[in-house]
Each structure stands twice: as C-alpha cells, then as structure tokens.
Design a protein around this motif. Structure first.
Motif, short mmCIF file in Angstrom:
data_model
loop_
_atom_site.label_atom_id
_atom_site.label_comp_id
_atom_site.label_asym_id
_atom_site.label_seq_id
_atom_site.Cartn_x
_atom_site.Cartn_y
_atom_site.Cartn_z
N MET A 51 -15.98 7.92 19.35
CA MET A 51 -15.98 9.30 18.85
C MET A 51 -16.36 9.33 17.37
SD MET A 51 -12.66 11.00 20.73
CE MET A 51 -12.29 11.86 19.25
N GLY A 52 -15.86 8.38 16.59
CA GLY A 52 -16.19 8.32 15.17
C GLY A 52 -17.67 8.10 14.94
N VAL A 53 -18.27 7.21 15.72
CA VAL A 53 -19.70 6.95 15.56
C VAL A 53 -20.51 8.16 15.99
CG1 VAL A 53 -21.61 5.54 16.45
CG2 VAL A 53 -19.47 4.45 15.77
N SER A 54 -20.11 8.83 17.06
CA SER A 54 -20.85 10.01 17.49
C SER A 54 -20.67 11.18 16.52
CB SER A 54 -20.44 10.42 18.90
OG SER A 54 -19.10 10.85 18.93
N PHE A 55 -19.55 11.27 15.82
CA PHE A 55 -19.35 12.32 14.83
C PHE A 55 -20.13 12.06 13.56
CE2 PHE A 55 -15.05 14.45 16.02
CZ PHE A 55 -15.58 14.78 17.25
N LEU A 56 -20.52 10.83 13.31
CA LEU A 56 -21.27 10.51 12.09
C LEU A 56 -22.57 11.29 12.02
CD1 LEU A 56 -20.88 6.65 11.63
CD2 LEU A 56 -20.11 8.43 10.08
N GLU A 58 -23.18 14.35 13.11
CA GLU A 58 -22.97 15.77 12.81
C GLU A 58 -22.22 15.97 11.50
OE1 GLU A 58 -20.99 17.36 16.19
OE2 GLU A 58 -22.49 16.59 17.58
N LYS A 59 -21.07 15.36 11.37
CA LYS A 59 -20.23 15.48 10.18
C LYS A 59 -19.97 14.09 9.65
CE LYS A 59 -18.85 19.87 10.92
NZ LYS A 59 -18.89 20.97 10.03
N GLY A 62 -16.30 13.40 8.41
CA GLY A 62 -15.39 13.44 9.55
C GLY A 62 -15.48 12.17 10.38
N GLY A 63 -16.71 11.69 10.58
CA GLY A 63 -16.90 10.44 11.30
C GLY A 63 -16.31 9.26 10.56
N ILE A 64 -16.46 9.25 9.23
CA ILE A 64 -15.88 8.18 8.42
C ILE A 64 -14.35 8.22 8.52
CG2 ILE A 64 -15.54 7.38 6.03
CD1 ILE A 64 -18.25 6.66 7.10
#
Length: 90
Positions: A51-56, A58-59, A62-64
């Motif tokens: 989820m963190g990698v996929s959020f990187l 877009e945001k 947030g991903g970090i």
C-alpha cells in the motif's frame, strides 16, 4: 458477519499462539503453528508495504509515512521475536 469473522480469526490466532508455546504439544505441530503465525504477520507487513509503494505515485509523503510505519512494525516484530527466543527456557 464481520464480527463473526473477527471473532473466529481471533480464536484461531490465540489458539495457534497458545499451541506454539506449549511444551505438551509435539514439536512438529508447534513448528507448523509458528510458521502459520509468521505467515500471517508477514502477509500483513507485506500488504502495508505494498500500500505504501502504491500510494507513492499519488501522495508522495503519505506513501513515505506508510512505508515508515511498515519499517517500524517490522522492526518491532523482529525485536519481539528476538526477545522471546532469548528469554525462552531450553
């Protein structure tokens, strides 16, 4: 329905943790229970990392933040396992 699934999962996990610690249970069953516990926690850590990698994309921040939480969770799980192994009576 969600409450029933949560209660069933909690019952299975608590039973598995209890079986893996008991000296009365044969060693192969304790090993299987331990592997099941490790697999569940590893899948949760992998899912949070994914989820963190996929959020990187877009945001970025947030991903970090999610990836930092994942690293913290992984470190705490490793710390807990090391502490349990060191304090175990042989």
């Amino acid at each position: 329905m969600e409450l029933l699934i949560e209660a069933l999962f909690d019952l299975v996990m608590q039973g598995t943790i209890g079986l893996s610690k008991s000296r009365k249970v044969p060693l192969p069953i304790r090993i299987i229970c331990g592997l099941l516990i490790v697999a569940v926690f590893a899948s949760v850590i992998f899912l949070i990392g994914f989820m963190g990698v996929s959020f990187l994309k877009e945001k970025f921040w947030g991903g970090i933040a999610i990836l930092l939480f994942d690293v913290l969770l992984t470190g705490l799980c490793i710390f807990r396992v090391v502490r349990a192994v060191r304090s175990r009576d042989t």
